[in-house]
Design a protein around this motif. Sequence first.
Motif, mmCIF file in Angstrom:
data_model
loop_
_atom_site.group_PDB
_atom_site.id
_atom_site.type_symbol
_atom_site.label_atom_id
_atom_site.label_comp_id
_atom_site.label_asym_id
_atom_site.label_seq_id
_atom_site.Cartn_x
_atom_site.Cartn_y
_atom_site.Cartn_z
ATOM 1 N N LYS A 116 0.841 -1.199 0.000
ATOM 2 C CA LYS A 116 0.000 0.000 0.000
ATOM 3 C C LYS A 116 0.878 1.252 0.000
ATOM 4 N N GLN A 117 1.939 1.239 0.788
ATOM 5 C CA GLN A 117 2.855 2.383 0.821
ATOM 6 C C GLN A 117 3.458 2.630 -0.562
ATOM 7 N N ARG A 118 3.869 1.583 -1.245
ATOM 8 C CA ARG A 118 4.437 1.728 -2.592
ATOM 9 C C ARG A 118 3.420 2.340 -3.556
ATOM 10 N N ARG A 119 2.167 1.903 -3.464
ATOM 11 C CA ARG A 119 1.122 2.456 -4.341
ATOM 12 C C ARG A 119 0.880 3.930 -4.047
ATOM 13 N N VAL A 120 0.847 4.298 -2.771
ATOM 14 C CA VAL A 120 0.629 5.700 -2.403
ATOM 15 C C VAL A 120 1.806 6.555 -2.875
ATOM 16 N N ILE A 121 3.020 6.083 -2.698
ATOM 17 C CA ILE A 121 4.205 6.822 -3.141
ATOM 18 C C ILE A 121 4.181 7.011 -4.659
ATOM 19 N N ALA A 122 3.832 5.964 -5.399
ATOM 20 C CA ALA A 122 3.760 6.072 -6.867
ATOM 21 C C ALA A 122 2.679 7.074 -7.282
ATOM 22 N N ALA A 123 1.532 7.038 -6.625
ATOM 23 C CA ALA A 123 0.458 7.990 -6.926
ATOM 24 C C ALA A 123 0.896 9.415 -6.576
ATOM 25 N N ALA A 124 1.624 9.575 -5.477
ATOM 26 C CA ALA A 124 2.121 10.898 -5.080
ATOM 27 C C ALA A 124 3.103 11.440 -6.120
#
Length: 116
Positions: free
Chosen positions: A67-75
């Motif tokens: 989830k952290q990786r997905r949020v970072i990529a979206a950011a």
Amino acid sequence: MTGAWGEGAARDYLVRKGWRIAACNFRTRFGEIDMIAQAGQYIVFVEVKTRRNDRFALAREHVTAAKQRRVIAAAEEWLQRNPSALQPRFDVIEVYGEEGAPVPPRINHLENAFGG
């Protein structure tokens, strides 16, 4: 809908703190960011986790590495579309309670919870 209620409680909490909300529920092909806000020198990407209580696990435990990786990529995508001189930061807000309950939700704000 527990998630939407919790996100509303988190948004109200941040606004009371004087933060400016830039976006809510920003979606990309990589994932979603619950809230993007400006606080001082930071552009903050906020993941909100809502639970009735913390008897079985803390809400933050549901912000997995994936989830952290997905949020970072979206950011990263949001920042490409919205360039900013502000320092990015990733926070988690835990909201404990139930919509319509006689007591207000308990909110725990974890600043700089992941990323780097």
